[in-house]
Enzyme design. Structure first.
Site, PDB file in Angstrom:
ATOM      1  N   TYR A 136      25.540   3.956 -38.147  1.00 13.20           N
ATOM      2  CA  TYR A 136      24.876   2.797 -37.550  1.00 13.20           C
ATOM      3  C   TYR A 136      24.853   1.647 -38.551  1.00 13.20           C
ATOM      4  CZ  TYR A 136      21.962  -0.055 -34.690  1.00 13.20           C
ATOM      5  OH  TYR A 136      21.529  -1.096 -33.907  1.00 13.20           O
ATOM      6  N   SER A 152      11.775  -1.063 -49.161  1.00 18.99           N
ATOM      7  CA  SER A 152      12.399  -0.818 -50.456  1.00 18.99           C
ATOM      8  C   SER A 152      11.405  -1.075 -51.596  1.00 18.99           C
ATOM      9  CB  SER A 152      13.605  -1.745 -50.558  1.00 18.99           C
ATOM     10  OG  SER A 152      14.458  -1.321 -51.575  1.00 18.99           O
ATOM     11  N   ASP A 185      22.989  -1.342 -56.607  1.00 22.07           N
ATOM     12  CA  ASP A 185      22.992  -1.672 -55.174  1.00 22.07           C
ATOM     13  C   ASP A 185      24.410  -1.880 -54.649  1.00 22.07           C
ATOM     14  OD1 ASP A 185      20.271  -1.588 -55.067  1.00 22.07           O
ATOM     15  OD2 ASP A 185      19.982  -3.750 -55.227  1.00 22.07           O
ATOM     16  N   GLN A 210      14.075  -7.191 -55.688  1.00 18.33           N
ATOM     17  CA  GLN A 210      13.523  -6.263 -54.704  1.00 18.33           C
ATOM     18  C   GLN A 210      12.709  -7.010 -53.663  1.00 18.33           C
ATOM     19  OE1 GLN A 210      13.794  -3.278 -52.950  1.00 18.33           O
ATOM     20  NE2 GLN A 210      14.324  -2.815 -55.061  1.00 18.33           N
ATOM     21  N   GLN A 222      20.489   2.417 -27.570  1.00 13.75           N
ATOM     22  CA  GLN A 222      21.597   2.825 -26.684  1.00 13.75           C
ATOM     23  C   GLN A 222      22.801   3.313 -27.494  1.00 13.75           C
ATOM     24  OE1 GLN A 222      20.113  -0.135 -26.789  1.00 13.75           O
ATOM     25  NE2 GLN A 222      21.567  -1.834 -26.900  1.00 13.75           N
ATOM     26  N   HIS A 254      17.136  46.714 -35.110  1.00 11.46           N
ATOM     27  CA  HIS A 254      17.650  46.312 -36.421  1.00 11.46           C
ATOM     28  C   HIS A 254      17.917  47.560 -37.269  1.00 11.46           C
ATOM     29  CE1 HIS A 254      16.199  42.313 -35.341  1.00 11.46           C
ATOM     30  NE2 HIS A 254      16.706  41.806 -36.453  1.00 11.46           N
ATOM     31  N   HIS A 303      14.132  -8.678 -50.384  1.00 12.77           N
ATOM     32  CA  HIS A 303      14.583  -7.897 -49.223  1.00 12.77           C
ATOM     33  C   HIS A 303      13.728  -8.175 -47.993  1.00 12.77           C
ATOM     34  CE1 HIS A 303      17.966  -5.477 -50.303  1.00 12.77           C
ATOM     35  NE2 HIS A 303      17.411  -5.109 -51.437  1.00 12.77           N
ATOM     36  N   GLU A 330      11.558   4.552 -55.348  1.00 13.77           N
ATOM     37  CA  GLU A 330      12.951   4.547 -54.893  1.00 13.77           C
ATOM     38  C   GLU A 330      13.868   4.150 -56.066  1.00 13.77           C
ATOM     39  OE1 GLU A 330      13.753   1.448 -52.100  1.00 13.77           O
ATOM     40  OE2 GLU A 330      15.668   2.307 -51.451  1.00 13.77           O
ATOM     41  N   HIS A 331      13.551   3.012 -56.714  1.00 10.37           N
ATOM     42  CA  HIS A 331      14.318   2.534 -57.873  1.00 10.37           C
ATOM     43  C   HIS A 331      13.410   2.515 -59.092  1.00 10.37           C
ATOM     44  CE1 HIS A 331      16.033   0.349 -54.317  1.00 10.37           C
ATOM     45  NE2 HIS A 331      17.174   0.747 -54.833  1.00 10.37           N
TER      46      HIS A 331
END
Lengths: 434, 434
Positions: free
Chosen positions: B133, B240, B364, B262, B194, B423, B265, B330-331
């Site tokens: 996506y 982020s 990045d 950062q 969709q 079994h 964003h 994250e970073h």
């Protein structure tokens, strides 16, 4: 007679029939989900106090403090001592084999250095703390404790917290002995959505974990789905399945029993046999009828085989492998002369049992590989539970002064292309002054 | 003046203040979820027909067939040709570096043989088909195409299907060029819930995929959550974040710009700086004020820094590392003399940028490691996107005749202990007749 479905891959309606056979919708029950949302919210707000209340209510016990809901290491050792020698040795031997196999899965950190001294790599670390959900009551399986706990410990998880409900105060010595053997750190006798909530949010007594693994009922599954993101979770499993591919030369009683061993789990379990030998399929059908009345769980087996089982005639083993890939089964048994030849063609399966002597039951308990496997065609994109589920990675980037100029120029062009000027400027500041 | 929060780790209220700073609830919007459920159900029922209707409605286009919604490889090559040489080379160079890095992540099948000839192992295979996506409009990032597509291709995914909405028919040449460079197999100009539904269920034109990756808006995120289980999905990302640890000896303008990179964003992005040097924190604050008016995205940066940013004075670098583990960012930028010493103490972070020359922007775009990273403290239990997300494992078990007796005895005891007689019997059938 057991009315098990018979299909033939050359029938024009085969594709549709196969699709119907596999159809299974893991529909979420909205009323369960609403109840679970309330339980989660109460535990989040009121912690231990709410946990004690829910446990008293749902497990029909009467405790007043968290101390009464924790088992000590002494308790676990007592359960271990209570086992017969044969049971204890079987558990210990299984644990040892599971440990040996999973040790091969440990990932190590790595890095490499470029000619300008820039270093790139990944640091691999274990999760700090993991919660292990173990169902109480009839579905209380010691093997499940081993299969979930040992990979976490092999990964290096420092603290493994087990929760297991004890409805009406009843404990399973086998389960607690398995906890002792797999070095579980703490055990609380709580269960349901309230136990999942306590692990996910943390309470005064139970510290927040980083991931929750282990099977549970619909409430536990709904709770795990809801806390996903706050903590990690393992897959929410569907009913168990086996697909047997047989060339017709294995004892039909063995194969019938292999189908039973899956069917006895529950009425939604699925057992399918593929063979190019029509006569063999008849023999297995006869063996099913011959053997079923001997089985203590015959009622469950019958419903499972009649509603979800099938004996399917295929043209040859190649076609069997192609159908196996479409089914992407949890368990795949290759009961053929040359299983390696089939293996080459198999792309999707949770676990592959090769050769006539390798029945699924060996893998369920003690061969070494994990018995927590992707169900409902999720083997297309997911893997058995493993050490890799209890390790995670951090990227490592150490750019040299020279590298900062080279890479900075690329980053600056791309960042400006995306309209992110601060990214560009931040890279440009590191350009080497010539 | 930018009113960025100032905290000190020695304040008695620090723990609470830090917790408030990090608090972020990724609340699900129920009305979005309801709309998404309807869209999924229509696509599942009516396939391409519904996909065309939703695309015309939401993307303000007017197409009558799926052919109009597919881009050809020629279309992608035209976009690639339309770029400036500098942009094309930057993309190609970045792609090459990303590929080289990710090739180190490819897992191989393995097995071992025991003394009785029993063989155990794991077979590693790529996913068959993956959906990627890519958001349209302003958040249309070619770097994101590279970061998602290349690991899938390195893993050996045979078919990579990209979906990218083109609201009002507007296409991004940079995005399509990135698709060409990363060898995406098919591209459809559809988006939203969709597009996710078409990939997850399959339509006449778009084949069902095994996993869907890539960022998207709230509708896309809700759709991915709902189709999880039918297909695999990557993490649903939160805003982020960057955490910078600096000893006070890096140019404060560099650090201020790293925080900006950062913050630009979006308004919910989080930039935090830890330093033991109070004077340095003041210098960075001054630099923020000095530089902000130069930034094209200064309004976004200001809101982000004022609402979610912080400059935090710590006692020393050890404490900074301990706080970093609590934040699990994250970073993580280690802008210090000896980043290796800090690295030893870091357990949780998506990506670690080591040394004064390693700004996040390099990672990045083009250093090599992936920029799809765990956000909102999920680095405690999850990893950067990687080749391992496009490979899966099947356990291999081939038990010898001798092994079947040895293992069968253990399995039989444990199976009977769990009340699973079929079994046990299935294992016992394989005992070697002495």
């Amino acid at each position: 007679m057991v009315q098990i479905k018979r299909l033939n891959s050359t029938d024009s309606s085969f594709n549709q029939a196969l699709q119907q056979l596999l159809a299974f919708e893991n529909a979420m029950d909205e009323s369960i989900d609403t109840t679970v949302a309330q339980i989660l919210s109460e535990i989040k707000k009121r912690g231990d106090e709410a946990l004690i209340e829910f446990t008293n209510r749902f497990d029909h016990v009467n405790v007043t403090s968290m101390t009464e809901l924790e088992l000590t290491q002494d308790n676990l050792q007592q359960s271990l001592s209570s086992l017969s020698i044969a049971q204890r040795q079987a558990l210990e031997h299984a644990a040892e084999r599971i440990k040996t196999y999973h040790e091969k899965q440990v990932a190590a950190s790595w890095h490499y250095q470029e000619s300008d001294n820039t270093i790139l790599g990944q640091k691999v670390t274990p999760l700090d703390r993991v919660g292990l959900y173990v169902p109480g009551g009839k579905a209380s399986y010691p093997s499940s404790v081993l299969m979930n706990a040992i990979p976490a410990k092999v990964a290096g998880v420092q603290e493994l917290i087990m929760v297991v409900p004890t409805p009406n105060g009843e404990k399973s010595d086998l389960v607690l002995a398995a906890a002792a053997i797999s070095q579980v750190d703490r055990v609380f006798t709580v269960g349901g959505a309230q136990a999942v909530a306590a692990l996910a949010y943390g309470t005064k007594t139970i510290q927040q974990v980083d991931k929750i693994v282990g099977p549970g009922n619909a409430y536990v599954a709904a709770a795990k789905r809801r806390v996903f993101g706050i903590v990690g979770i393992d897959m929410v499993a569907g009913p168990s399945e086996i697909l047997v591919i047989c060339d017709g030369k294995t004892n039909p009683d063995w194969i019938a029993m292999d189908l039973f061993s899956q069917a006895e789990h529950d009425e939604m379990a699925q057992s399918i046999l593929l063979s190019p030998d029509a006569g063999f399929l008849n023999q297995v059908a006869q063996s099913i009828d011959k053997q079923i009345d001997d089985m203590p769980r015959k009622n469950v087996i019958r419903v499972s085989l009649e509603n979800r089982g099938a004996l399917i005639q295929v043209q040859d083993l190649d076609e069997a492998c192609a159908i196996a890939n479409r089914i992407s089964p949890e368990h795949l048994e290759l009961s053929v002369d040359n299983p390696d030849k089939c293996l080459e063609k198999i792309r999707h399966a949770g676990a592959i049992f090769m050769g006539r002597h390798t029945c699924e039951a060996l893998g369920d308990y003690c061969a070494g590989p994990n018995h927590v496997l992707p169900t409902s065609r999720t083997a297309r994109f997911s893997s058995p539970l493993g050490v890799y589920d209890f390790q995670k990675r951090s990227s490592l980037i150490q750019v040299s002064e020279q590298g900062a100029t080279k890479l900075g120029k690329i980053a600056s062009i791309l960042a400006n292309g995306e309209g992110l000027s601060a990214h560009a400027r931040s890279a440009e500041y590191r350009f080497k002054v010539e």
